[in-house]
Write a protein that holds these residues in place. Structure first.
Motif, short mmCIF file in Angstrom:
data_model
loop_
_atom_site.label_atom_id
_atom_site.label_comp_id
_atom_site.label_asym_id
_atom_site.label_seq_id
_atom_site.Cartn_x
_atom_site.Cartn_y
_atom_site.Cartn_z
N GLN A 53 -29.87 -28.58 98.44
CA GLN A 53 -28.93 -27.59 98.95
C GLN A 53 -28.86 -26.44 97.95
O GLN A 53 -28.72 -26.66 96.74
CB GLN A 53 -27.54 -28.19 99.16
CG GLN A 53 -27.46 -29.21 100.28
CD GLN A 53 -28.01 -30.56 99.87
OE1 GLN A 53 -27.77 -31.05 98.78
NE2 GLN A 53 -28.77 -31.19 100.78
N VAL A 56 -27.11 -22.57 97.11
CA VAL A 56 -26.02 -21.65 97.40
C VAL A 56 -26.14 -20.43 96.48
O VAL A 56 -26.01 -20.57 95.25
CB VAL A 56 -24.66 -22.31 97.22
CG1 VAL A 56 -23.54 -21.30 97.51
CG2 VAL A 56 -24.52 -23.53 98.13
N GLU A 57 -26.37 -19.27 97.08
CA GLU A 57 -26.47 -18.03 96.31
C GLU A 57 -25.10 -17.41 96.11
O GLU A 57 -24.19 -17.61 96.92
CB GLU A 57 -27.38 -17.01 97.02
CG GLU A 57 -28.80 -17.45 97.25
CD GLU A 57 -29.02 -18.06 98.62
OE1 GLU A 57 -30.15 -18.02 99.13
OE2 GLU A 57 -28.04 -18.59 99.20
N CYS A 105 -28.23 -18.79 92.00
CA CYS A 105 -28.45 -19.77 93.05
C CYS A 105 -28.23 -21.15 92.44
O CYS A 105 -28.98 -21.57 91.55
CB CYS A 105 -29.86 -19.64 93.60
SG CYS A 105 -30.35 -20.93 94.75
N TYR A 109 -32.42 -14.17 99.11
CA TYR A 109 -32.44 -15.60 99.35
C TYR A 109 -33.14 -16.32 98.20
O TYR A 109 -34.17 -15.86 97.72
CB TYR A 109 -33.20 -15.92 100.63
CG TYR A 109 -32.61 -15.37 101.89
CD1 TYR A 109 -32.98 -14.12 102.36
CD2 TYR A 109 -31.69 -16.11 102.62
CE1 TYR A 109 -32.45 -13.61 103.53
CE2 TYR A 109 -31.15 -15.61 103.80
CZ TYR A 109 -31.53 -14.36 104.25
OH TYR A 109 -30.99 -13.87 105.41
N TRP A 146 -33.96 -23.54 101.56
CA TRP A 146 -33.44 -22.16 101.49
C TRP A 146 -31.93 -22.15 101.40
O TRP A 146 -31.25 -23.01 101.97
CB TRP A 146 -33.87 -21.39 102.74
CG TRP A 146 -35.33 -21.14 102.78
CD1 TRP A 146 -36.31 -21.98 103.23
CD2 TRP A 146 -36.00 -19.96 102.32
NE1 TRP A 146 -37.55 -21.40 103.07
CE2 TRP A 146 -37.38 -20.15 102.52
CE3 TRP A 146 -35.56 -18.76 101.75
CZ2 TRP A 146 -38.33 -19.20 102.18
CZ3 TRP A 146 -36.50 -17.81 101.42
CH2 TRP A 146 -37.88 -18.03 101.64
N GLY A 147 -31.44 -21.13 100.71
CA GLY A 147 -30.01 -20.86 100.73
C GLY A 147 -29.65 -19.94 101.88
O GLY A 147 -30.52 -19.53 102.66
N GLN A 148 -28.37 -19.60 101.96
CA GLN A 148 -27.89 -18.78 103.08
C GLN A 148 -28.00 -17.29 102.78
O GLN A 148 -27.82 -16.47 103.68
CB GLN A 148 -26.44 -19.15 103.40
CG GLN A 148 -25.38 -18.47 102.53
CD GLN A 148 -25.37 -18.95 101.09
OE1 GLN A 148 -25.96 -19.98 100.75
NE2 GLN A 148 -24.68 -18.21 100.23
N GLY A 149 -28.26 -16.94 101.54
CA GLY A 149 -28.46 -15.55 101.17
C GLY A 149 -27.21 -14.90 100.61
O GLY A 149 -26.09 -15.32 100.88
N THR A 150 -27.42 -13.85 99.83
CA THR A 150 -26.33 -13.04 99.30
C THR A 150 -26.72 -11.57 99.45
O THR A 150 -27.84 -11.18 99.17
CB THR A 150 -26.02 -13.40 97.84
OG1 THR A 150 -24.85 -12.70 97.40
CG2 THR A 150 -27.17 -13.09 96.89
#
Length: 128
Positions: free
Chosen positions: A3, A5-6, A22, A95, A118-122
């Motif tokens: 998992q 997270v950015e 991240c 990402y 992949w993260g959800q992006g920032t």
């Protein structure tokens, strides 16, 4: 599963700097190569930078070399991207991604499909 997270995105003026992070959880972070990609509205997701699992090798998109720096802290399960001398065209969602690339394969594997998690992006927005 890994998992991701950015965090750290935001609004910055042209010429400014920003560091995005991240944080990883799940499987052993130090087993994975990490990368940053970015995607601007209406465009494809583009490779930015990558780093091997132990941090010995880094690769960058040619157009970004010298302005962006990728690093990682395996003790903190975190990968970073330092963005400097920012331009309005750097505006995008950034990402992070994790994959099982090696010291020898990482330079040539620059597609999103080369990475597994992949993260959800920032969002990073650079104003002129």
């Amino acid at each position: 599963q890994v998992q991701l997270v950015e965090s750290g995105g935001g609004l910055v003026q042209a010429g400014g700097s920003l560091r995005v992070s991240c944080a990883a959880s799940g499987r052993t972070f130090s087993n994975y190569a990490m990368a940053w990609f970015r995607q601007a509205p209406g465009k494809e997701r583009d490779f930015v930078a990558a780093i091997t699992s132990g941090g010995r090798r880094t690769v960058y998109a040619d157009s970004l070399k010298g302005r962006f720096t990728i690093s990682r802290d395996n003790a903190k399960n975190t990968v970073y991207l330092q963005l400097s001398s920012l331009k309005p065209e750097d505006t995008a969602v950034y990402y992070c991604a994790a994959g099982t690339l090696t010291f020898f394969t990482i330079p040539d594997r620059r597609k999103a499909s080369d990475y597994d998690y992949w993260g959800q992006g920032t969002q990073v927005t650079v104003s002129s």
